[in-house]
Design a protein around this motif. Structure first.
Motif, short mmCIF file in Angstrom:
data_model
loop_
_atom_site.label_atom_id
_atom_site.label_comp_id
_atom_site.label_asym_id
_atom_site.label_seq_id
_atom_site.Cartn_x
_atom_site.Cartn_y
_atom_site.Cartn_z
N ALA A 162 -5.73 5.77 14.66
CA ALA A 162 -4.70 4.93 15.35
C ALA A 162 -3.34 4.94 14.88
CB ALA A 162 -5.01 3.75 15.27
N ALA A 163 -2.57 4.62 14.74
CA ALA A 163 -1.05 4.19 14.36
C ALA A 163 -0.58 2.71 14.61
CB ALA A 163 0.19 5.08 15.11
N THR A 164 -0.17 2.56 13.22
CA THR A 164 0.93 0.66 13.26
C THR A 164 1.97 1.04 13.54
OG1 THR A 164 -1.38 0.06 12.44
CG2 THR A 164 1.03 -1.60 11.90
N ILE A 165 2.76 0.31 13.69
CA ILE A 165 4.55 0.86 13.54
C ILE A 165 4.79 -0.79 12.57
CG2 ILE A 165 6.42 0.46 15.10
CD1 ILE A 165 4.90 1.77 17.28
N GLY A 166 5.23 -1.01 11.91
CA GLY A 166 5.62 -1.62 11.06
C GLY A 166 6.82 -2.32 11.17
N LYS A 167 7.14 -3.76 10.84
CA LYS A 167 7.71 -4.58 10.85
C LYS A 167 9.12 -4.64 10.28
CE LYS A 167 5.18 -8.43 13.60
NZ LYS A 167 4.54 -9.62 12.62
N VAL A 168 9.85 -5.00 10.63
CA VAL A 168 11.45 -4.93 9.28
C VAL A 168 10.80 -5.76 8.44
CG1 VAL A 168 13.49 -4.03 8.84
CG2 VAL A 168 12.53 -3.23 11.34
N ILE A 169 11.14 -5.93 6.97
CA ILE A 169 10.53 -7.06 6.17
C ILE A 169 11.67 -6.65 5.46
CG2 ILE A 169 8.73 -7.48 3.93
CD1 ILE A 169 7.85 -6.92 7.21
N ASP A 170 12.50 -7.86 4.43
CA ASP A 170 13.54 -8.24 4.10
C ASP A 170 13.26 -9.31 2.70
OD1 ASP A 170 16.11 -7.89 2.45
OD2 ASP A 170 16.87 -7.41 4.39
N TYR A 171 13.37 -8.50 1.59
CA TYR A 171 13.13 -9.47 0.90
C TYR A 171 13.75 -10.16 -0.33
CZ TYR A 171 7.66 -10.72 0.79
OH TYR A 171 6.38 -10.96 1.32
N GLY A 172 15.14 -9.61 0.06
CA GLY A 172 16.46 -10.48 -0.47
C GLY A 172 16.30 -9.42 -1.33
N MET A 173 16.18 -7.58 -2.12
CA MET A 173 16.19 -6.96 -2.86
C MET A 173 17.85 -6.19 -2.25
SD MET A 173 14.27 -6.57 -5.31
CE MET A 173 14.83 -5.51 -6.26
N ASP A 174 18.39 -6.03 -3.37
CA ASP A 174 20.23 -5.43 -3.22
C ASP A 174 20.29 -3.92 -3.89
OD1 ASP A 174 20.21 -7.01 -5.73
OD2 ASP A 174 21.82 -8.67 -4.85
N ASP A 175 18.96 -3.90 -4.76
CA ASP A 175 19.56 -2.87 -6.16
C ASP A 175 18.77 -1.54 -5.10
OD1 ASP A 175 19.75 -0.95 -8.22
OD2 ASP A 175 18.51 -2.47 -8.88
N PRO A 176 19.81 -0.35 -4.92
CA PRO A 176 19.48 0.67 -4.13
C PRO A 176 18.97 1.74 -4.87
CG PRO A 176 21.59 0.41 -4.32
CD PRO A 176 21.12 -0.62 -4.74
N PHE A 177 18.90 1.17 -6.72
CA PHE A 177 18.23 1.67 -7.95
C PHE A 177 16.74 0.88 -7.85
CE2 PHE A 177 22.73 3.09 -9.02
CZ PHE A 177 22.38 4.61 -8.82
N HIS A 178 16.35 0.46 -6.90
CA HIS A 178 15.08 -0.34 -6.82
C HIS A 178 14.23 0.12 -5.62
CE1 HIS A 178 11.41 -1.98 -9.01
NE2 HIS A 178 12.41 -2.86 -9.71
N MET A 179 14.21 0.84 -4.88
CA MET A 179 13.49 0.67 -3.27
C MET A 179 12.51 1.11 -3.86
SD MET A 179 16.35 2.60 -1.36
CE MET A 179 16.23 4.40 -2.10
N GLY A 180 11.62 1.46 -4.27
CA GLY A 180 10.37 0.70 -4.88
C GLY A 180 9.62 -0.75 -4.66
N ALA A 181 11.00 -1.25 -5.24
CA ALA A 181 10.35 -2.19 -5.31
C ALA A 181 10.92 -3.61 -3.11
CB ALA A 181 11.13 -3.80 -6.20
N ALA A 182 11.89 -2.55 -2.86
CA ALA A 182 12.38 -3.16 -1.84
C ALA A 182 11.24 -3.15 -0.48
CB ALA A 182 13.28 -2.82 -1.44
N MET A 183 10.91 -1.45 -1.04
CA MET A 183 9.33 -1.12 0.54
C MET A 183 8.04 -1.48 0.06
SD MET A 183 11.30 2.59 0.93
CE MET A 183 10.61 3.08 -1.27
N ALA A 184 7.66 -2.36 -1.29
CA ALA A 184 6.68 -2.42 -1.28
C ALA A 184 6.03 -3.06 -0.37
CB ALA A 184 6.32 -3.03 -2.85
N PRO A 185 6.32 -4.66 0.26
CA PRO A 185 6.56 -4.97 1.02
C PRO A 185 6.36 -4.83 2.12
CG PRO A 185 8.16 -6.81 -0.38
CD PRO A 185 8.21 -4.76 -1.06
N ALA A 186 6.76 -4.33 2.50
CA ALA A 186 6.46 -3.62 4.14
C ALA A 186 5.29 -2.78 4.22
CB ALA A 186 7.35 -2.79 4.22
N ALA A 187 4.97 -2.17 2.44
CA ALA A 187 4.07 -0.84 2.89
C ALA A 187 2.63 -2.65 2.42
CB ALA A 187 4.00 -0.94 1.46
#
Length: 331
Positions: free
Chosen positions: A179-204
């Motif tokens: 099986a597979a899940t295709i995720g939605k695009v999630i944006d929690y308002g992060m704008d720091d390219p040096f902190h992408m883990g925080a930006a991607m965690a909500p999508a995960a």
């Protein structure tokens, strides 16, 4: 959205080629080869990146016992503008090509498309994966290496690696994609390219929760849930979200992150590794080999991608993110 694959396409072989600093990876023993030249003896980083993709695909075909003429589709992408390294590799390999971009989630999106082609009977063999090259990506998204810019501790190190897998019809002796899940695009308002883990965690988080709920499963139904590439800080945030959703903390011992573990505890890599080649390298070497060895019976691979560009950052946009998942089993 969860996709079920009744025919259970198999991951028949994996190929991973990595760069010189990746010799320090905790997963090094699982890679096919580690080169001592970031450019693969080519004139530019991008040309070396192309060569890396070609060699990873060659390893896949060699281990799968097939030739380029037997491969129906090549699916993949990278992080360079217009994915030119992968495009140019496809030119050399001369395999029908579908270019894909989901940032660092590209490896899993490629496997999902390859599985759909197999399920439909449109392909006997597809090669699917992704790659990244440290120098090229740092120059594009941040600063040229020679500039010597200092990074905060939240930053992650772009991996030089290409990871590809051979997807084909079901075989009892190979890991199967159920099986597979295709995720939605999630944006929690992060704008720091040096902190992408925080930006991607909500999508995960959203993708894992959706997959479990639609499959009517719990975390303990898996031997391993492996994300990539949240890094150490992003993984910590993801665990916090899952606990808040009602999952017990002790159940999260099987939740790991490729980026957080890629370079071990070496603090010179800040919060860990990233790049489209990071999770691809770990998924198509370590995970596949451990499935074949019987260490794991059921695995959920969740690749995360930050969908920013230099232009969107300069225009002060936030960072939308996505995560795609594949459920893999081994009898």
């Amino acid at each position: 959205m969860v996709i079920i694959f009744p025919s259970k396409p198999s991951l028949l072989a994996g190929g991973v080629v990595a760069g010189p600093l990746e010799d320090r990876s905790t997963f090094k023993q699982y890679f096919d080869t580690v080169y001592d030249d970031e450019r693969w003896q080519m004139d530019t980083n991008e040309q070396g990146h192309r060569k890396m993709v070609e060699e990873a695909c060659e390893f896949v075909m060699k281990k799968g016992g097939i030739t380029t003429g037997e491969v129906d589709y090549l699916l993949g992408g990278d992080l360079v503008n217009q994915m030119t390294p992968t495009n140019f590799a496809a030119r050399e390999l001369a395999i029908p090509f579908i270019g894909l971009f989901s940032a660092c989630a590209t490896s899993v999106s490629a496997v999902i498309v390859a599985s759909l082609l197999t399920e439909l009977g449109a392909a006997n063999y597809s090669i699917a994966g992704a790659s990244s090259q440290h120098n090229a990506i740092e120059r594009q998204f941040r600063y040229p290496i020679n500039y010597g810019a200092q990074k905060p501790q939240t930053a992650q190190w772009t991996v030089t690696a290409a990871g590809y897998a051979l997807v084909g019809k079901h075989r009892e002796d190979a890991p199967s994609i159920e099986a597979a899940t295709i995720g939605k695009v999630i944006d929690y308002g992060m704008d720091d390219p040096f902190h992408m883990g925080a930006a991607m965690a909500p999508a995960a988080f959203q993708t894992i929760k959706s997959h479990l709920e639609e499959r009517k499963q719990e975390i303990y139904h898996y031997d391993l849930i492996l994300t990539g590439d949240l890094g150490q800080l992003g993984l910590k945030l993801l665990k916090g979200m899952l606990v808040e959703s009602g999952i017990k903390n002790e159940e999260l011992t099987l939740l790991r992150d490729a980026g957080a573990e890629f370079y071990g505890q070496d603090e010179s890599f800040q919060s860990g590794a990233s790049g489209a080649g990071c999770s691809a390298a770990v998924f198509f070497s370590y995970v596949m080999q451990e499935l074949r060895a019987g260490t794991y019976k059921r695995v959920l691979l969740v690749a995360t991608g930050a969908l920013l560009s230099p232009l969107s950052f300069q225009q002060k946009e936030t960072i939308p993110c996505t995560a795609h998942a594949i459920e893999i089993t081994m009898k």
